[in-house]
Design a protein around this motif. Structure first.
Motif, PDB file in Angstrom:
ATOM      1  N   UNK A  65     -48.594  26.664 -44.112  1.00  0.00           N
ATOM      2  CA  UNK A  65     -48.771  27.254 -42.789  1.00  0.00           C
ATOM      3  C   UNK A  65     -48.833  26.123 -41.781  1.00  0.00           C
ATOM      4  N   UNK A  66     -48.570  26.432 -40.540  1.00  0.00           N
ATOM      5  CA  UNK A  66     -48.596  25.413 -39.504  1.00  0.00           C
ATOM      6  C   UNK A  66     -49.502  25.885 -38.381  1.00  0.00           C
ATOM      7  N   UNK A  67     -50.433  25.033 -37.992  1.00  0.00           N
ATOM      8  CA  UNK A  67     -51.381  25.362 -36.938  1.00  0.00           C
ATOM      9  C   UNK A  67     -51.310  24.265 -35.892  1.00  0.00           C
ATOM     10  N   UNK A  68     -51.256  24.656 -34.626  1.00  0.00           N
ATOM     11  CA  UNK A  68     -51.233  23.680 -33.542  1.00  0.00           C
ATOM     12  C   UNK A  68     -52.511  23.815 -32.744  1.00  0.00           C
ATOM     13  N   UNK A  69     -53.299  22.773 -32.716  1.00  0.00           N
ATOM     14  CA  UNK A  69     -54.549  22.764 -31.976  1.00  0.00           C
ATOM     15  C   UNK A  69     -54.243  22.580 -30.494  1.00  0.00           C
ATOM     16  N   UNK A  70     -54.597  23.567 -29.671  1.00  0.00           N
ATOM     17  CA  UNK A  70     -54.246  23.504 -28.260  1.00  0.00           C
ATOM     18  C   UNK A  70     -55.444  23.461 -27.331  1.00  0.00           C
ATOM     19  N   UNK A  71     -56.608  23.893 -27.758  1.00  0.00           N
ATOM     20  CA  UNK A  71     -57.709  23.864 -26.823  1.00  0.00           C
ATOM     21  C   UNK A  71     -58.579  22.631 -27.037  1.00  0.00           C
ATOM     22  N   UNK A  72     -58.914  21.985 -25.933  1.00  0.00           N
ATOM     23  CA  UNK A  72     -59.761  20.800 -26.035  1.00  0.00           C
ATOM     24  C   UNK A  72     -61.173  21.192 -26.451  1.00  0.00           C
ATOM     25  N   UNK A  73     -61.820  20.329 -27.159  1.00  0.00           N
ATOM     26  CA  UNK A  73     -63.175  20.583 -27.623  1.00  0.00           C
ATOM     27  C   UNK A  73     -64.103  19.487 -27.129  1.00  0.00           C
ATOM     28  N   UNK A  74     -65.343  19.848 -26.914  1.00  0.00           N
ATOM     29  CA  UNK A  74     -66.338  18.856 -26.494  1.00  0.00           C
ATOM     30  C   UNK A  74     -66.997  18.193 -27.699  1.00  0.00           C
ATOM     31  N   UNK A  75     -66.780  18.760 -28.883  1.00  0.00           N
ATOM     32  CA  UNK A  75     -67.330  18.173 -30.098  1.00  0.00           C
ATOM     33  C   UNK A  75     -66.426  17.052 -30.598  1.00  0.00           C
ATOM     34  N   UNK A  85     -51.702  23.507 -46.699  1.00  0.00           N
ATOM     35  CA  UNK A  85     -51.201  23.834 -45.374  1.00  0.00           C
ATOM     36  C   UNK A  85     -51.091  22.574 -44.535  1.00  0.00           C
ATOM     37  N   UNK A  86     -50.414  22.691 -43.407  1.00  0.00           N
ATOM     38  CA  UNK A  86     -50.189  21.572 -42.490  1.00  0.00           C
ATOM     39  C   UNK A  86     -50.785  21.922 -41.137  1.00  0.00           C
ATOM     40  N   UNK A  87     -51.456  20.955 -40.515  1.00  0.00           N
ATOM     41  CA  UNK A  87     -51.930  21.129 -39.143  1.00  0.00           C
ATOM     42  C   UNK A  87     -51.263  20.081 -38.272  1.00  0.00           C
ATOM     43  N   UNK A  88     -51.094  20.407 -36.997  1.00  0.00           N
ATOM     44  CA  UNK A  88     -50.555  19.461 -36.023  1.00  0.00           C
ATOM     45  C   UNK A  88     -51.544  19.351 -34.875  1.00  0.00           C
ATOM     46  N   UNK A  89     -51.765  18.129 -34.430  1.00  0.00           N
ATOM     47  CA  UNK A  89     -52.720  17.887 -33.360  1.00  0.00           C
ATOM     48  C   UNK A  89     -52.104  16.972 -32.314  1.00  0.00           C
ATOM     49  N   UNK A  90     -52.342  17.307 -31.066  1.00  0.00           N
ATOM     50  CA  UNK A  90     -51.852  16.488 -29.966  1.00  0.00           C
ATOM     51  C   UNK A  90     -52.926  15.478 -29.588  1.00  0.00           C
ATOM     52  N   UNK A  91     -52.510  14.245 -29.344  1.00  0.00           N
ATOM     53  CA  UNK A  91     -53.451  13.216 -28.903  1.00  0.00           C
ATOM     54  C   UNK A  91     -53.422  13.077 -27.394  1.00  0.00           C
ATOM     55  N   UNK A  92     -52.619  13.902 -26.731  1.00  0.00           N
ATOM     56  CA  UNK A  92     -52.522  13.877 -25.276  1.00  0.00           C
ATOM     57  C   UNK A  92     -53.843  14.367 -24.682  1.00  0.00           C
ATOM     58  N   UNK A  93     -54.337  13.680 -23.678  1.00  0.00           N
ATOM     59  CA  UNK A  93     -55.561  14.064 -23.006  1.00  0.00           C
ATOM     60  C   UNK A  93     -55.209  15.085 -21.939  1.00  0.00           C
ATOM     61  N   UNK A  94     -55.917  16.227 -21.984  1.00  0.00           N
ATOM     62  CA  UNK A  94     -55.667  17.294 -21.033  1.00  0.00           C
ATOM     63  C   UNK A  94     -56.687  17.169 -19.893  1.00  0.00           C
ATOM     64  N   UNK A  95     -56.201  17.053 -18.677  1.00  0.00           N
ATOM     65  CA  UNK A  95     -57.085  16.930 -17.520  1.00  0.00           C
ATOM     66  C   UNK A  95     -57.664  18.290 -17.169  1.00  0.00           C
ATOM     67  N   UNK A  96     -58.968  18.348 -16.998  1.00  0.00           N
ATOM     68  CA  UNK A  96     -59.648  19.585 -16.590  1.00  0.00           C
ATOM     69  C   UNK A  96     -60.004  19.473 -15.122  1.00  0.00           C
ATOM     70  N   UNK A  97     -59.516  20.400 -14.343  1.00  0.00           N
ATOM     71  CA  UNK A  97     -59.811  20.403 -12.891  1.00  0.00           C
ATOM     72  C   UNK A  97     -60.718  21.512 -12.520  1.00  0.00           C
TER      73      UNK A  97
END
Length: 71
Positions: free
Chosen positions: A5-15, A59-71
């Motif tokens: 399975x493939x999962x893409x983590x899209x929401x930033x976490x504070x943890x 299973x396989x997970x994919x994670x973005x290392x891009x920093x998402x700016x919160x405004x």
């Protein structure tokens, strides 16, 4: 490996990532500590291969290392 399975983590976490992104097996709910392998897919995406030690589900997970700016 019985399944893939493939999962893409899209929401930033504070943890910290080690706590927030620890995957659980979809078959037996066992928590996983370390991925079997990882690979850079692009400049800001890393793919991880996970296999459950308890039941062998994979299973396989994919994670973005891009920093998402919160405004």
């Amino acid at each position: 490996m019985p399944a893939l399975a493939e999962i893409l983590s899209t929401r930033p976490s504070r943890l910290p990532p080690r706590i927030a992104d620890r995957p659980f097996c979809a078959v037996c709910a066992n928590s996983m500590v370390a991925a079997e392998a990882s690979a850079f897919l692009s400049d800001d995406v890393i793919s991880y291969l996970w296999t459950c030690d308890n039941c062998g589900y994979g299973f396989v997970t994919k994670h973005s290392t891009r920093i998402i700016a919160c405004n």
